[in-house]
Design a protein around this motif. Structure first.
Motif, mmCIF file in Angstrom:
data_model
loop_
_atom_site.group_PDB
_atom_site.id
_atom_site.type_symbol
_atom_site.label_atom_id
_atom_site.label_comp_id
_atom_site.label_asym_id
_atom_site.label_seq_id
_atom_site.Cartn_x
_atom_site.Cartn_y
_atom_site.Cartn_z
ATOM 1 N N PRO A 71 1.005 -1.183 -0.080
ATOM 2 C CA PRO A 71 0.099 0.060 -0.006
ATOM 3 C C PRO A 71 1.015 1.279 0.011
ATOM 4 C CG PRO A 71 -0.716 -1.593 1.927
ATOM 5 C CD PRO A 71 0.585 -1.827 1.035
ATOM 6 N N PHE A 72 0.298 2.290 -0.602
ATOM 7 C CA PHE A 72 1.070 3.589 -0.809
ATOM 8 C C PHE A 72 2.299 3.507 -1.719
ATOM 9 C CE2 PHE A 72 -0.645 3.412 3.565
ATOM 10 C CZ PHE A 72 -1.713 4.382 3.454
ATOM 11 N N THR A 73 3.179 2.503 -1.645
ATOM 12 C CA THR A 73 4.106 2.197 -2.818
ATOM 13 C C THR A 73 3.652 1.935 -3.980
ATOM 14 O OG1 THR A 73 5.591 1.792 -1.036
ATOM 15 C CG2 THR A 73 6.281 1.172 -3.157
ATOM 16 N N VAL A 84 -0.286 3.011 -8.454
ATOM 17 C CA VAL A 84 0.525 4.435 -8.469
ATOM 18 C C VAL A 84 1.948 3.853 -9.086
ATOM 19 C CG1 VAL A 84 -0.957 5.601 -6.644
ATOM 20 C CG2 VAL A 84 1.171 4.224 -6.189
ATOM 21 N N ASN A 85 2.459 2.655 -8.934
ATOM 22 C CA ASN A 85 3.971 2.527 -9.262
ATOM 23 C C ASN A 85 4.009 1.768 -10.582
ATOM 24 O OD1 ASN A 85 6.614 2.148 -9.257
ATOM 25 N ND2 ASN A 85 6.680 0.650 -7.412
ATOM 26 N N LEU A 86 3.645 0.491 -10.887
ATOM 27 C CA LEU A 86 3.671 -0.255 -11.894
ATOM 28 C C LEU A 86 2.127 -0.323 -12.460
ATOM 29 C CD1 LEU A 86 6.394 -2.757 -11.002
ATOM 30 C CD2 LEU A 86 6.645 -0.570 -12.529
ATOM 31 N N ILE A 87 1.678 0.001 -13.619
ATOM 32 C CA ILE A 87 0.636 -0.213 -14.079
ATOM 33 C C ILE A 87 0.494 -1.681 -14.786
ATOM 34 C CG2 ILE A 87 -1.027 0.382 -16.173
ATOM 35 C CD1 ILE A 87 0.347 3.094 -16.347
#
Length: 67
Positions: A37-39, A51-54
């Protein structure tokens, strides 16, 4: 914990997915790897946004949670 339904198009462009039923707590797995979560993603209610890797076409998303 129970398996949750996660809906949304896994196509390399879409970052938003919906969990059903809406959990109080959730763990998100992408290709059997627990996401942070969050990362890796943010979650508001039933909505999950990566939010990081689609997630790419062919990726397997699994959600486990407590309702």
């Amino acid at each position: 914990m129970q398996t949750l339904t996660i809906t949304g198009t896994v196509d390399g462009h879409n970052v938003t997915f919906i969990l059903s039923p809406s959990p109080a707590y959730a763990e998100i797995y992408r290709n059997q790897l627990l996401q942070s979560p969050f990362t890796d993603y943010s979650r508001t209610g039933a909505m999950v946004e990566f939010v990081n890797l689609i997630p790419q076409s062919g990726d397997i998303l699994v959600a486990m949670g407590e309702v």
